[in-house]
Design an enzyme around this catalytic site. Sequence first.
Site, short mmCIF file in Angstrom:
data_model
loop_
_atom_site.label_atom_id
_atom_site.label_comp_id
_atom_site.label_asym_id
_atom_site.label_seq_id
_atom_site.Cartn_x
_atom_site.Cartn_y
_atom_site.Cartn_z
N THR A 266 0.85 -1.18 0.00
CA THR A 266 0.00 0.00 0.00
C THR A 266 0.89 1.24 0.00
OG1 THR A 266 -1.97 1.00 1.03
CG2 THR A 266 -0.20 0.27 2.52
N CYS A 267 0.29 2.41 -0.13
CA CYS A 267 1.07 3.65 -0.18
C CYS A 267 1.74 3.95 1.17
CB CYS A 267 0.17 4.82 -0.57
SG CYS A 267 -0.36 4.77 -2.29
N GLU A 268 2.87 4.65 1.09
CA GLU A 268 3.63 5.02 2.29
C GLU A 268 4.22 6.40 2.04
OE1 GLU A 268 6.68 5.33 5.30
OE2 GLU A 268 7.01 5.41 3.12
#
Length: 284
Positions: A266-268
């Site tokens: 997922t996005c970070e």
Amino acid sequence: MHNSLWDNGGKMNKKILIVIVVLTVIFSVSTFFIIKYHYQSNATEQLYQEVYESMTEPETNQTLVAENTTVDKNTNPYVNISENSGITTSDTSTSTNVLSAEQNEDMVGWIKIEGTKINYPVMFTPSNPDFYLNHDFYKNENIYGCPYVQANCNVVAPSDNVIIYGHRMSDGTMFAELEKFKSKDFWKSHKKISFDTLNKKGTYEVMAVFAVSVDEADDNSFKFYEFVNSYDPQHFRDFVNKCKSLSFYNTGVKAEYGDKLLTLSTCEYTHNNGRLVVVAKRTS
């Protein structure tokens, strides 16, 4: 006394009025989008709860999963292999422990992590890889999307590494709670990931958790998504060692050539074009 706000034919007063109107419009628009976001958040959460419940209702005369595996109703959805799923098995005995793909032929499995909100169907559309980036389970446009498998992975065989993507939503849904795996204390009580496919249930143990840039211009970029199948034992070891070297903590979990991996991404936001990645090894 002369009021300076009315100088020059009330120009100052008009400026103040314009500012008030502009701020009111901005506030109204912002309020609208906040309300809309919360409405969509609640609607999406309800949607996936209904999908889950529809798949955990006991059915009869359904096709057994491969190896006659039994799935706990309290922790996993049932598996019902539809005619369109492409999955076949020679055992046609009656079973109530099955995972349904009848509602959407794109569904290839179910991902669940106990103690989190991660409890979703997993989709696969290799001819249109990112379709579920912005579509829900019923193929309606939705910013929440639905977790989906990278196009060149094989869920059925499976490939050495199955990579699943999901949004990091601000309301904590989809894959947002993967962020909690940055904490070793959280990992200690959430070591297992359930990923059941249409023909087999699977349990995975978290092996490494890391954040990394996937920006092509970043010299420290780690293209974890390029590892799907290993060329040889050394290729497999190199990938595992890289993941473990980047991990926030040592899990003590080892993986060897021949093991099957599951990667959640997922996005970070601490890296430019960053990703939070959780890699797990199949244990059963």
